[in-house]
Design an enzyme around this catalytic site. Sequence first.
Site, short mmCIF file in Angstrom:
data_model
loop_
_atom_site.label_atom_id
_atom_site.label_comp_id
_atom_site.label_asym_id
_atom_site.label_seq_id
_atom_site.Cartn_x
_atom_site.Cartn_y
_atom_site.Cartn_z
N ASP A 144 0.85 -1.19 0.00
CA ASP A 144 0.00 0.00 0.00
C ASP A 144 0.88 1.24 0.00
OD1 ASP A 144 -2.88 0.95 0.22
OD2 ASP A 144 -1.92 2.11 1.81
N GLU A 183 0.79 5.79 0.35
CA GLU A 183 0.11 7.06 0.56
C GLU A 183 0.81 8.09 -0.31
OE1 GLU A 183 -2.66 7.20 2.16
OE2 GLU A 183 -2.51 5.17 2.99
N HIS A 198 -4.18 11.11 5.41
CA HIS A 198 -3.13 10.22 5.94
C HIS A 198 -2.29 10.85 7.05
CE1 HIS A 198 -0.40 12.49 3.41
NE2 HIS A 198 -0.84 11.95 2.28
N HIS A 241 -5.84 4.36 6.43
CA HIS A 241 -5.22 5.41 5.61
C HIS A 241 -3.79 5.69 6.03
CE1 HIS A 241 -9.06 5.87 3.73
NE2 HIS A 241 -9.63 6.21 4.86
N ASP A 269 -3.18 -0.10 6.29
CA ASP A 269 -4.00 -0.63 5.20
C ASP A 269 -3.40 -1.89 4.60
OD1 ASP A 269 -5.87 1.30 5.59
OD2 ASP A 269 -5.41 2.47 3.80
#
Length: 229
Positions: free
Chosen positions: A32, A34, A82, A177, A182
């Site tokens: 994942d 951000e 985030h 987030h 995540d």
Amino acid sequence: MKNIFNNIKAYFVNINRYKAATTQESTFVILDTETTGLNVNEGHRIVSIAATKIKNLKITNEILDELVNPERQISERSIEIHHITQEQVQNKPVLKELDDKIYNFLENSVLVGHNLEFDIKFIIKSGPYTTIAHRVKNIVTIDTIYLAAGIYPHFKSYELSFLCKTLKIQTEDQKRHSAIGDSVITARLFLHLLEEASKKNINTIGGILNLCQQGKQIQILMKDFNKIH
């Protein structure tokens, strides 16, 4: 020219080897990211990248969790989501400086993610000409959105929170987030989906990829339906 064709042949042999492998014997990396914003074509870049590893159908204690200097401003909207600020990333390495570390984590694995295409596009744009950018273009990938749709074709949504709530996947101990949070949640969802696939006697990577393809077609039909209603 011979070397080019040898590389292509080796690539397809590698893909076929993965397809024949069972889920039990495979290693999965659940990824994942951000980002500074949602549109990679507007120059937005990765600010955090994390991954969790699954072996023998269990989440291991091997994790990757890195803040990344995006070399641009983080949008206020993204910070609200985030909570990663400019100050937190300004002295962190850029993605290409993490190339070896990330590549070594991904090596000999199947890449898994929720809306994985989003993360792959950002890796390619944030680290052009790196080993990891090349790797994610060619690695075997599984998107849990498509896999969930293939197993549960009648769900009204395949958003991560909805799936976890509906399927009773534990999330309370993880920060949503955040890339690592995540990643862990998606890993739990993925293991649940593999268990459901196993009940249908689908236990190979090839079988899982076929389910994903079915799920992708369902997603396309859902989008087309929403356009006309």
